[in-house]
Design a protein around this motif. Structure first.
Motif, short mmCIF file in Angstrom:
data_model
loop_
_atom_site.label_atom_id
_atom_site.label_comp_id
_atom_site.label_asym_id
_atom_site.label_seq_id
_atom_site.Cartn_x
_atom_site.Cartn_y
_atom_site.Cartn_z
N TYR A 147 3.39 14.23 32.40
CA TYR A 147 2.84 13.39 33.48
C TYR A 147 1.99 12.24 32.94
CZ TYR A 147 0.01 12.07 37.52
OH TYR A 147 -0.63 11.36 38.51
N ASN A 148 1.11 12.55 31.98
CA ASN A 148 0.18 11.53 31.50
C ASN A 148 0.80 10.55 30.51
OD1 ASN A 148 -2.20 12.36 32.91
ND2 ASN A 148 -2.36 14.11 31.52
N GLN B 210 6.08 10.30 31.31
CA GLN B 210 6.58 9.67 32.54
C GLN B 210 6.31 8.17 32.57
OE1 GLN B 210 5.69 11.76 36.32
NE2 GLN B 210 5.96 9.77 37.30
N LYS B 211 5.39 7.71 31.74
CA LYS B 211 5.08 6.28 31.72
C LYS B 211 5.97 5.50 30.76
CE LYS B 211 0.30 6.92 33.15
NZ LYS B 211 -1.10 6.98 32.67
N LEU B 212 6.79 6.21 29.97
CA LEU B 212 7.70 5.53 29.06
C LEU B 212 8.76 4.78 29.85
CD1 LEU B 212 8.57 8.32 26.44
CD2 LEU B 212 7.04 6.36 26.10
N ASP B 213 9.13 3.62 29.35
CA ASP B 213 10.27 2.93 29.94
C ASP B 213 11.52 3.78 29.71
OD1 ASP B 213 11.65 0.83 31.19
OD2 ASP B 213 12.16 -0.07 29.28
N ARG B 214 12.36 3.83 30.71
CA ARG B 214 13.64 4.55 30.68
C ARG B 214 13.48 6.06 30.54
NH1 ARG B 214 17.91 2.11 26.92
NH2 ARG B 214 19.32 3.04 28.41
N PHE B 215 12.36 6.62 30.96
CA PHE B 215 12.21 8.07 31.04
C PHE B 215 12.65 8.51 32.44
CE2 PHE B 215 9.73 12.00 31.85
CZ PHE B 215 10.14 12.74 30.76
N SER B 216 13.73 9.25 32.50
CA SER B 216 14.19 9.72 33.81
C SER B 216 13.47 11.01 34.17
CB SER B 216 15.70 9.92 33.79
OG SER B 216 16.34 8.66 33.84
N TYR B 217 13.11 11.12 35.43
CA TYR B 217 12.31 12.27 35.85
C TYR B 217 12.58 12.60 37.32
CZ TYR B 217 8.36 15.07 37.28
OH TYR B 217 7.61 16.08 37.79
N SER B 218 12.69 13.87 37.62
CA SER B 218 12.74 14.25 39.03
C SER B 218 12.06 15.58 39.27
CB SER B 218 14.18 14.30 39.55
OG SER B 218 14.86 15.39 39.01
N GLN B 219 11.36 15.68 40.37
CA GLN B 219 10.82 16.96 40.85
C GLN B 219 11.34 17.15 42.26
OE1 GLN B 219 6.54 15.88 40.32
NE2 GLN B 219 6.37 15.97 42.54
N ASN B 220 12.20 18.15 42.43
CA ASN B 220 12.78 18.37 43.75
C ASN B 220 12.45 19.78 44.25
OD1 ASN B 220 14.24 16.02 44.78
ND2 ASN B 220 15.31 16.16 42.83
N TYR C 148 1.82 7.62 42.16
CA TYR C 148 1.67 8.34 40.89
C TYR C 148 0.36 9.13 40.84
CZ TYR C 148 0.98 9.07 35.87
OH TYR C 148 0.73 9.63 34.64
N SER D 93 8.79 15.48 46.80
CA SER D 93 9.95 15.27 45.94
C SER D 93 9.94 13.86 45.40
CB SER D 93 11.24 15.53 46.72
OG SER D 93 11.40 16.92 46.89
N TYR D 94 10.31 13.74 44.12
CA TYR D 94 10.21 12.45 43.46
C TYR D 94 11.25 12.34 42.36
CZ TYR D 94 8.55 8.72 40.49
OH TYR D 94 8.49 7.58 39.75
N SER D 95 11.87 11.19 42.24
CA SER D 95 12.74 10.97 41.07
C SER D 95 12.71 9.51 40.66
CB SER D 95 14.17 11.41 41.35
OG SER D 95 14.80 10.53 42.25
N GLN D 96 12.72 9.30 39.36
CA GLN D 96 12.91 7.95 38.80
C GLN D 96 14.09 8.06 37.85
OE1 GLN D 96 8.82 7.66 37.06
NE2 GLN D 96 9.79 7.71 35.05
N ASN D 97 15.18 7.39 38.20
CA ASN D 97 16.38 7.46 37.37
C ASN D 97 16.78 6.08 36.91
OD1 ASN D 97 17.34 10.22 37.03
ND2 ASN D 97 17.34 10.25 39.26
N TYR D 98 16.79 5.91 35.60
CA TYR D 98 17.19 4.62 35.01
C TYR D 98 18.71 4.59 34.87
CZ TYR D 98 12.34 3.69 34.02
OH TYR D 98 11.00 3.45 34.16
#
Lengths: 452, 452
Positions: A169-170, A173-183, B169, B179-184
């Motif tokens: 999280y800290n 997730q702040k990296l460029d092109r880091f894909s992340y999802s919490q569902n 954030y 629910s949250y997602s960031q997909n590049y």
């Protein structure tokens, strides 16, 4: 001396500390919570876990499996309870294959003891990771009692700090092109402790996992050493009926159990009194990528948190340790290479264990009470008995082997669909004799073996 | 006096401030960056935007459309450039329908001016939102110049702080069951400014959007008022060939443009010199839910950031304002009800605009050069000409109407598939005369009209 920081002294963090110590690392573990072994706190959200093949493999590889076996109860199958109180049984595998009920708190405490015993691992508690420099291998921890900030630099950082990883999280997730999802899934869960009888004897059969499958929801129970069972109700939060948000009074809880789980209610008529002892909790799938950056590596739930329905969360996290260790043996100190191979190898399996877990919720809450599925299971079990080296049902691939999760998912679904089609084509049903089922297997299911 | 805090003075935040001021709110806007109107900074990642129907509707509803029209250049269609330098043209709609090229910086400055002019809006700059209490309507801002923390409480908080919203954030993402997602996506982009001729005249046709479709990647160009074009190359980061990571030297950049976009290269033989003037940037889809909690509401990219390929990011954000405003008129001060209806109404459209955007990347980089797609487009355009009140191609529903995005996506795809099937069945091809196409439309495409 090579140094490693591990963020989180949960199951995966503690086990990984043992591995790293064995490899000569000086390991410092930082844990946000107080010491489980001293404080009267719960070890996390769920109380019981099921250890299966991958878990034992990771424990045995460093010689600590037997120590954990002492605190594990084998469960050889599922016991289903219907609304009339009838029970039925399905073995999980063949030849006494079992999954093992362990208390999360107990196994975690043991793993921390073992790690410290190595002499190379120290664990600091109440240390919350508030920031990280992934490339330089620096973590900053804030002590929750003193407020003091500690900066820790090491050769390697492993984030084993769970589904809501602070490192991820800290920093990640702040990296460029880091894909992340919490569902979050629509369902939540609440635990209920079914106590032993007054004489300490258990109220149900011990060496089995109990399920009250009710289609859209379910109750399950796992055995504890003291004769009690940890029971968990999984159910939608919201809805027209049979959802947590409708169980607003003790009367409603009592009535719900009485009509929906009558045999359970008979064992625990005061269930409504105990209802509030454990919180109502949510269930999420967390996906992300990449799993390493610079000197920092995500392992366990921090990389691939799943819903609990295949009992594979811990096992998959432990297998991360196995895989990472094998890559250390392959690539020595080339941690860039280790990181790259680790994430390329494990990410598809992290995704697959999540898909398997979602799929197995349907199995547990619904299919285990469906005659068609039971017939399929019976045939698969017979195939495995007849050809123990050639045929592995999906459940066995996941729980009793270290076949990759992605393979278990793909092949398991193909196998099931193929057999289902053959059942239909050949008019196999519940009236078919065991002998005719064997003939059916020999005659029609050859092609399924060839997939194995 | 009712008070509102808006986090982010970008396009949606500035426009929403105008709406709230009109409704009698005292509005305080906090912006992380310096004042665009004073500092020499870019307004964000992309320089040009296309305003279409939904954008104009939101601007006209509060009487500021004409002020923005002064800084907008109509683009009536697409101009495709092939590898031999040949060009072809496809109108976007009928009857001079157009999308309008605007400079992100210019429109943003104008909207801030208009907001302040209302007398009810103040904008504070260099104020970074570091935390928020969603239920109490409190935001904490840290001034990037003084380091001072300001606590701001208001009746309502609107997070319009973009794809990587600080409110989301720092606070929303920590909510249970958020629910949250960031997909590049695999592709990145780099902007290149194609300057005007020495006499200020443009090097290409102005009232059109230029595309160099190359299958897996593309270059596009949008006109500016000074005769220059803002060009953007969209392409995979990594790969075997034609990817950003292979263009490591000026020689390679120059060679790539020379062979891949020869007519562009002729206009700008020094493209390699300008290559580094703009950064290589990534492209992400951000999805989340819920969109409101307590007193806090997500709008625009903070709720549904998309990739730019349908030119709908700003238009969709502006439509959020239209929808929220209509709900204010419907429910008065019942903000719980407004929030619930807003997110239920808009979330499926946020998802749909993202799906449409991904789908339109395929159209722009590939299909616009595909003869079969061109035939489909020709027939659809003719249908729209013949039945302007009955038939709307997908592009028109998205860009020239306020039909819900989810409807445009569903119906648009059904329409296209139906027409494609009819083309095949009836052997319609490029040799078919215009007259025969009209016959075909009248005879076979009646059922497509009935969908409208």
């Amino acid at each position: 001396m090579k140094t490693a920081t591990i963020v989180g002294s949960g199951l995966v963090g503690s086990l990984w500390a043992v591995y790293l110590a064995k490899e000569g690392y000086e390991v410092k573990v930082y844990e946000k919570r107080p010491d489980l072994r001293k404080a009267k706190i719960s070890a996390g959200k769920s109380i019981n876990l099921a250890t299966s093949y991958r878990g034992w493999k990771a424990l045995d590889a460093i010689g600590i499996g037997d120590e954990i076996r002492k605190i594990a109860i084998p469960m050889y199958g599922r016991t289903m309870h219907d609304t009339d109180g009838n029970i039925s049984y399905q073995p999980y595998g063949i030849n006494k294959q079992a999954i093992y009920s362990v208390s999360r708190g107990e196994i975690n405490c043991k793993l921390m003891d073992i790690a410290e015993r190595s002499g190379k691992v120290s664990i600091a508690f109440n240390e919350d990771c508030v920031n990280a420099d992934l490339e330089k291998g620096i973590c900053w921890f804030k002590n929750s009692e003193t407020g003091k900030i500690t900066e820790v630099t090491s050769d390697l950082v492993f984030a084993t700090d769970g589904a809501f990883s602070a490192v991820r999280y800290n920093a990640m997730q702040k990296l460029d092109r880091f894909s992340y999802s919490q569902n979050y899934i629509e369902d939540g869960y609440r635990e209920i402790l079914l106590p032993a009888n007054a004489d300490g004897s258990p109220k149900m059969e011990v060496n089995t996992l109990h399920i009250w499958p009710r289609g859209r929801f379910m109750l399950i129970a796992l055995p504890n050493f003291d004769g009690s069972f940890t029971c968990t109700l999984f159910m939608p939060f919201d809805g027209d009926k049979n959802c947590f948000n409708n169980l607003t009074t003790k009367e409603k809880v009592s009535e719900f159990f009485k009509t929906t789980f009558p045999d359970f209610y008979n064992m625990m008529p005061n269930v409504a009194e105990e209802w509030g002892n454990h919180p109502l909790s949510s269930l999420a799938i967390v996906r992300c990528y990449p799993w390493y950056h610079g000197k920092t590596y995500l392992m366990g739930d921090a990389a691939h948190a799943t819903v609990p329905f295949f009992g594979q969360g811990m096992n998959c996290g432990f297998e991360d340790c196995t895989v990472m260790w094998e890559l250390m043996k392959k690539h020595g100190d080339n941690w860039k290479k280790i990181g790259e191979e680790y994430q390329i190898a494990r990410k598809p399996n992290g995704d697959a264990v999540q898909d398997l877990s979602l799929q197995n919720y349907l199995v547990m809450r619904n299919k285990v009470a469906d005659p068609e599925y039971l017939l399929l299971q019976k045939i698969e079990r017979r195939m495995a008995e007849l050809y123990p080296d050639k045929y592995f049902p999906m459940y066995s691939m996941v729980s009793f082997s270290n076949i990759e999760y992605k393979t278990a998912l793909e092949k398991g679904n193909i196998q099931e669909n193929t057999i289902k089609a053959m059942i239909d084509e050949n008019n196999i049903n519940h009236a078919t004799s065991d002998q005719d089922i064997d003939v059916f297997i020999h005659k029609h299911l050859e092609k399924v073996f060839s997939m194995a």
